[in-house]
Write a protein that holds these residues in place. Structure first.
Motif, PDB file in Angstrom:
ATOM      1  N   THR A  38      -5.901   7.167  -2.395  1.00  0.00           N
ATOM      2  CA  THR A  38      -5.299   6.038  -3.133  1.00  0.00           C
ATOM      3  C   THR A  38      -5.355   4.800  -2.230  1.00  0.00           C
ATOM      4  O   THR A  38      -5.544   4.918  -1.013  1.00  0.00           O
ATOM      5  CB  THR A  38      -3.801   6.267  -3.494  1.00  0.00           C
ATOM      6  OG1 THR A  38      -3.047   6.329  -2.278  1.00  0.00           O
ATOM      7  CG2 THR A  38      -3.589   7.537  -4.301  1.00  0.00           C
ATOM      8  N   GLY A  39      -5.117   3.641  -2.851  1.00  0.00           N
ATOM      9  CA  GLY A  39      -5.021   2.413  -2.071  1.00  0.00           C
ATOM     10  C   GLY A  39      -3.782   2.445  -1.182  1.00  0.00           C
ATOM     11  O   GLY A  39      -3.784   1.922  -0.067  1.00  0.00           O
ATOM     12  N   TYR A  40      -2.740   3.043  -1.691  1.00  0.00           N
ATOM     13  CA  TYR A  40      -1.501   3.184  -0.910  1.00  0.00           C
ATOM     14  C   TYR A  40      -1.804   3.917   0.396  1.00  0.00           C
ATOM     15  O   TYR A  40      -1.415   3.481   1.488  1.00  0.00           O
ATOM     16  CB  TYR A  40      -0.479   3.943  -1.770  1.00  0.00           C
ATOM     17  CG  TYR A  40       0.844   4.213  -1.103  1.00  0.00           C
ATOM     18  CD1 TYR A  40       1.862   3.267  -1.127  1.00  0.00           C
ATOM     19  CD2 TYR A  40       1.084   5.428  -0.463  1.00  0.00           C
ATOM     20  CE1 TYR A  40       3.082   3.517  -0.518  1.00  0.00           C
ATOM     21  CE2 TYR A  40       2.298   5.683   0.149  1.00  0.00           C
ATOM     22  CZ  TYR A  40       3.294   4.726   0.125  1.00  0.00           C
ATOM     23  OH  TYR A  40       4.492   4.979   0.731  1.00  0.00           O
ATOM     24  N   ASN A  85      -3.773   1.840   2.991  1.00  0.00           N
ATOM     25  CA  ASN A  85      -2.932   0.979   3.827  1.00  0.00           C
ATOM     26  C   ASN A  85      -2.117   1.791   4.841  1.00  0.00           C
ATOM     27  O   ASN A  85      -2.017   1.409   6.011  1.00  0.00           O
ATOM     28  CB  ASN A  85      -2.002   0.119   2.975  1.00  0.00           C
ATOM     29  CG  ASN A  85      -2.663  -1.180   2.557  1.00  0.00           C
ATOM     30  OD1 ASN A  85      -3.560  -1.674   3.248  1.00  0.00           O
ATOM     31  ND2 ASN A  85      -2.253  -1.736   1.436  1.00  0.00           N
ATOM     32  N   HIS A 125       2.960  -5.944   0.136  1.00  0.00           N
ATOM     33  CA  HIS A 125       3.153  -4.783  -0.741  1.00  0.00           C
ATOM     34  C   HIS A 125       3.813  -3.628   0.023  1.00  0.00           C
ATOM     35  O   HIS A 125       3.656  -3.495   1.238  1.00  0.00           O
ATOM     36  CB  HIS A 125       1.778  -4.327  -1.256  1.00  0.00           C
ATOM     37  CG  HIS A 125       1.839  -3.249  -2.285  1.00  0.00           C
ATOM     38  ND1 HIS A 125       1.584  -1.930  -1.994  1.00  0.00           N
ATOM     39  CD2 HIS A 125       2.145  -3.289  -3.598  1.00  0.00           C
ATOM     40  CE1 HIS A 125       1.711  -1.208  -3.092  1.00  0.00           C
ATOM     41  NE2 HIS A 125       2.046  -2.006  -4.086  1.00  0.00           N
ATOM     42  N   SER A 171       3.065  -0.625   0.319  1.00  0.00           N
ATOM     43  CA  SER A 171       2.158   0.241   1.090  1.00  0.00           C
ATOM     44  C   SER A 171       1.875  -0.337   2.477  1.00  0.00           C
ATOM     45  O   SER A 171       1.624   0.398   3.429  1.00  0.00           O
ATOM     46  CB  SER A 171       0.840   0.444   0.333  1.00  0.00           C
ATOM     47  OG  SER A 171       0.234  -0.799   0.042  1.00  0.00           O
ATOM     48  N   GLU A 229      -2.603 -10.411   1.765  1.00  0.00           N
ATOM     49  CA  GLU A 229      -3.227  -9.939   0.522  1.00  0.00           C
ATOM     50  C   GLU A 229      -4.039 -11.071  -0.093  1.00  0.00           C
ATOM     51  O   GLU A 229      -3.786 -12.244   0.185  1.00  0.00           O
ATOM     52  CB  GLU A 229      -2.138  -9.471  -0.459  1.00  0.00           C
ATOM     53  CG  GLU A 229      -1.371  -8.280   0.083  1.00  0.00           C
ATOM     54  CD  GLU A 229      -0.163  -7.894  -0.767  1.00  0.00           C
ATOM     55  OE1 GLU A 229      -0.190  -8.090  -1.997  1.00  0.00           O
ATOM     56  OE2 GLU A 229       0.803  -7.385  -0.181  1.00  0.00           O
ATOM     57  N   SER A 252       0.776  -9.320  -5.806  1.00  0.00           N
ATOM     58  CA  SER A 252       0.851  -8.522  -7.030  1.00  0.00           C
ATOM     59  C   SER A 252       1.976  -8.904  -7.979  1.00  0.00           C
ATOM     60  O   SER A 252       1.945  -8.539  -9.144  1.00  0.00           O
ATOM     61  CB  SER A 252       0.982  -7.048  -6.663  1.00  0.00           C
ATOM     62  OG  SER A 252       2.145  -6.828  -5.888  1.00  0.00           O
ATOM     63  N   ASP A 289      -5.915  -7.303   2.200  1.00  0.00           N
ATOM     64  CA  ASP A 289      -5.806  -6.321   1.124  1.00  0.00           C
ATOM     65  C   ASP A 289      -6.237  -7.025  -0.168  1.00  0.00           C
ATOM     66  O   ASP A 289      -5.522  -7.885  -0.679  1.00  0.00           O
ATOM     67  CB  ASP A 289      -4.352  -5.826   1.036  1.00  0.00           C
ATOM     68  CG  ASP A 289      -4.139  -4.814  -0.087  1.00  0.00           C
ATOM     69  OD1 ASP A 289      -4.998  -4.731  -0.991  1.00  0.00           O
ATOM     70  OD2 ASP A 289      -3.112  -4.123  -0.067  1.00  0.00           O
ATOM     71  N   ALA A 318      -6.607  -5.705  -3.124  1.00  0.00           N
ATOM     72  CA  ALA A 318      -6.325  -4.813  -4.260  1.00  0.00           C
ATOM     73  C   ALA A 318      -6.426  -5.554  -5.596  1.00  0.00           C
ATOM     74  O   ALA A 318      -7.035  -5.052  -6.544  1.00  0.00           O
ATOM     75  CB  ALA A 318      -4.936  -4.191  -4.105  1.00  0.00           C
ATOM     76  N   HIS A 319      -5.814  -6.745  -5.672  1.00  0.00           N
ATOM     77  CA  HIS A 319      -5.782  -7.458  -6.956  1.00  0.00           C
ATOM     78  C   HIS A 319      -6.859  -8.537  -7.038  1.00  0.00           C
ATOM     79  O   HIS A 319      -6.918  -9.242  -8.051  1.00  0.00           O
ATOM     80  CB  HIS A 319      -4.401  -8.088  -7.172  1.00  0.00           C
ATOM     81  CG  HIS A 319      -3.340  -7.065  -7.377  1.00  0.00           C
ATOM     82  ND1 HIS A 319      -3.027  -6.538  -8.611  1.00  0.00           N
ATOM     83  CD2 HIS A 319      -2.538  -6.429  -6.488  1.00  0.00           C
ATOM     84  CE1 HIS A 319      -2.066  -5.639  -8.480  1.00  0.00           C
ATOM     85  NE2 HIS A 319      -1.748  -5.550  -7.197  1.00  0.00           N
ATOM     86  N   THR A 366      -8.630  -1.136  -3.641  1.00  0.00           N
ATOM     87  CA  THR A 366      -8.270   0.020  -4.463  1.00  0.00           C
ATOM     88  C   THR A 366      -9.260   0.169  -5.614  1.00  0.00           C
ATOM     89  O   THR A 366      -9.889  -0.809  -6.026  1.00  0.00           O
ATOM     90  CB  THR A 366      -6.841  -0.148  -5.018  1.00  0.00           C
ATOM     91  OG1 THR A 366      -6.555   0.927  -5.904  1.00  0.00           O
ATOM     92  CG2 THR A 366      -6.658  -1.448  -5.778  1.00  0.00           C
ATOM     93  N   LYS A 376      -7.582  -0.681 -10.033  1.00  0.00           N
ATOM     94  CA  LYS A 376      -7.367  -1.892 -10.823  1.00  0.00           C
ATOM     95  C   LYS A 376      -8.705  -2.314 -11.460  1.00  0.00           C
ATOM     96  O   LYS A 376      -9.053  -1.782 -12.510  1.00  0.00           O
ATOM     97  CB  LYS A 376      -6.731  -2.956  -9.952  1.00  0.00           C
ATOM     98  CG  LYS A 376      -5.407  -2.385  -9.349  1.00  0.00           C
ATOM     99  CD  LYS A 376      -4.606  -3.343  -8.561  1.00  0.00           C
ATOM    100  CE  LYS A 376      -3.578  -2.645  -7.678  1.00  0.00           C
ATOM    101  NZ  LYS A 376      -2.635  -1.762  -8.351  1.00  0.00           N
ATOM    102  N   GLY A 393      -8.005   5.541  -6.212  1.00  0.00           N
ATOM    103  CA  GLY A 393      -8.617   5.692  -4.891  1.00  0.00           C
ATOM    104  C   GLY A 393      -8.511   4.399  -4.119  1.00  0.00           C
ATOM    105  O   GLY A 393      -8.181   3.355  -4.693  1.00  0.00           O
TER     106      GLY A 393
HETATM  107  N1  PMP Z   1      -2.066  -2.917  -2.156  1.00  0.00           N
HETATM  108  C1  PMP Z   1      -1.564  -3.753  -3.088  1.00  0.00           C
HETATM  109  C2  PMP Z   1      -1.451  -5.203  -2.773  1.00  0.00           C
HETATM  110  C3  PMP Z   1      -1.155  -3.251  -4.328  1.00  0.00           C
HETATM  111  O1  PMP Z   1      -0.634  -4.079  -5.244  1.00  0.00           O
HETATM  112  C4  PMP Z   1      -1.294  -1.871  -4.590  1.00  0.00           C
HETATM  113  C5  PMP Z   1      -0.897  -1.252  -5.916  1.00  0.00           C
HETATM  114  N2  PMP Z   1      -0.097  -1.930  -6.732  1.00  0.00           N
HETATM  115  C6  PMP Z   1      -1.803  -1.051  -3.592  1.00  0.00           C
HETATM  116  C7  PMP Z   1      -2.186  -1.605  -2.394  1.00  0.00           C
HETATM  117  C8  PMP Z   1      -1.919   0.436  -3.791  1.00  0.00           C
HETATM  118  O2  PMP Z   1      -2.964   0.743  -4.638  1.00  0.00           O
HETATM  119  P1  PMP Z   1      -3.121   2.173  -5.309  1.00  0.00           P
HETATM  120  O3  PMP Z   1      -2.659   2.038  -6.714  1.00  0.00           O
HETATM  121  O4  PMP Z   1      -4.575   2.436  -5.232  1.00  0.00           O
HETATM  122  O5  PMP Z   1      -2.338   3.163  -4.530  1.00  0.00           O
END
Ligand code: PMP
Length: 404
Positions: free
Chosen positions: A111-113, A116, A137, A139, A181, A185, A210, A212-213, A241, A244, A250
């Motif tokens: 996961t992205g979580y 990080n 975030h 994470s 970031e 988010s 990061d 992610a978004h 990630t 999204k 992932g």
């Molecule tokens: N980084 C940021 C900035 C996020 O907003 C998120 C998820 N909202 C993540 C990481 C984690 O992503 P994932 O859903 O893949 O775990």
């Protein structure tokens, strides 16, 4: 004392929210027909809070790749990347990501979580300094706790405050890793990355972004804010990630750092968890290709975002500082935020309710995320409903006064 006694305040607040109407933390989608349409509580609903920026969850080629993979390789890898969990598709995904970002190395996480958690806790350790934007975030904060570096926070999106913190460190021993970031988010604001990169250049250290978004959303080819701001060379690590824009699950990190690959045998959130199911790795490789070959999706997304942002702003809702696919409206108080969220859901619009402490300025907000797959008609229908319910609940007028 019971185990849960320390959480009683949360339990009571949680119950008060449920007493008003639907439980925002337990929404169940009875059906999802497309990236923008579903059924919630038996009602046809426009999906406006799913981070499905490019609408690729229903891409036919990604679905076909996923089906083929599950049939040929089974439902799961049943193991870690460093044991039995590296299939051809995981390696292909890493190669394609490295190629897309023009970097030497890419590592895929489950996961992205976890990306990080893994990257932050591995890159810096005891005696090092991790310098985080205050609105990072969860994470990123959790990753900072998993490692042992000293954590320093700088004011959100404030390069001068970042410079001040670095200056204060002086020539103290230890490495410095700055983390920001691309798009934040909660209210969709964008980091001043050009200025942050300039601070890093002047004062030294490493920079991690990061995206992610912002992956698939910003930049001429969708690489994110670093590309859009023209500072890719200053960014040492990009985390992202698949959950999204790429419509799967992932996470990943890419870098040019020569020793990057050593992380595969020291980074615990990479090593001690099972890898992505083959179907997910295969659909993600395809979604990445579909994203690259359809830049028009990004144009459509940004047009839709502007339509929603401009419409809400014109009605007097307080939104983020500029149009981005995350369009947030701040609510005057928690009571009306919850009522507004319930009203929208009952009228067939699903978006996210965000309550403090998860919001940046301790005020509740409704968070929409726009998709390239939304039609103009859907966005106009949302705006009409938003306006009607906002007026009925007295949400618009107080906000207008607060702004005046
Ligand atoms: N980084 C940021 C900035 C996020 O907003 C998120 C998820 N909202 C993540 C990481 C984690 O992503 P994932 O859903 O893949 O775990």
């Amino acid at each position: 004392m019971g185990l849960f006694d320390k959480h009683l305040a949360y339990r009571d607040a949680y119950k008060a929210i449920q007493d008003v109407g639907a439980n925002p933390f337990k929404v169940r989608f009875d059906a999802v027909h497309s990236p923008t349409e579903g059924v919630v509580d038996g009602r046809p609903t426009i999906l406006l809070g799913t981070n499905n920026y490019l609408g690729l969850t229903f891409d036919e080629q990604a679905i076909a790749a996923s089906v083929k993979a599950v049939q040929e390789r089974g439902t799961g890898t049943t193991g870690s990347r460093i044991a039995n969990g590296s299939f051809e598709s995981h390696v292909e995904l890493e190669q394609e990501l490295a190629k897309f970002y023009g970097r030497k190395h890419a590592m895929v996480f489950t996961t992205g979580y976890q990306a990080n958690l893994g990257v932050l806790s591995t890159l810096v350790g005891r005696g090092d300094h991790l310098i985080l934007d205050a609105d990072s975030h969860a994470s990123i904060y959790d990753g900072s706790r998993l490692g042992h570096a000293e954590v320093i926070r700088f004011r959100h999106n404030d390069p001068e405050d970042l410079a001040k913190r670095l200056r204060r460190l002086g020539d103290a021993p230890g490495e410095r890793l700055i983390v920001v970031e691309g798009i934040y988010s909660m209210i969709g604001d964008v980091a001043p990355l050009k200025e942050i990169a300039a601070v890093k250049r002047e004062m030294g250290g490493y920079l991690l972004v990061d995206e992610a978004h912002s992956m698939g959303v910003l930049g001429a080819t969708g690489r994110g804010l670093a590309e859009a701001a023209g500072v890719e060379e200053d960014v040492d690590f990009i985390v992202g990630t698949f959950s999204k824009s790429l419509g799967a699950i992932g996470g990943f990190c890419v870098s040019d750092h020569d020793d990057f690959d050593v992380m595969r045998v020291i980074c615990r959130p990479y090593m001690f968890t099972a890898s992505l199911p083959p179907a997910v790795a295969a659909s993600t490789v395809t979604a990445l290709r579909r994203m690259i070959e359809q830049p028009e999706l990004r144009d459509r997304l940004n047009r839709n975002a502007k339509r929603l942002y401009d419409g809400l702003t014109a009605m007097g809702f307080l939104t983020g500082p500029s149009a981005s696919p995350i369009v947030a409206a701040t609510m005057p108080d928690q009571e009306r935020a919850i009522a507004m969220w319930n009203g929208l859901l009952q009228a067939g619009v699903y978006l996210n309710l965000a309550l403090p402490p998860a919001t940046p300025d301790s005020r509740p907000l409704l968070r929409a995320s726009v998709s390239a797959a939304h039609t103009d008609e859907q966005i106009d229908a949302v705006l009409k409903t938003y306006g009607e319910i906002g007026a009925a609940l007295g949400v618009i007028e107080p906000l207008k006064r607060a702004r005046a």
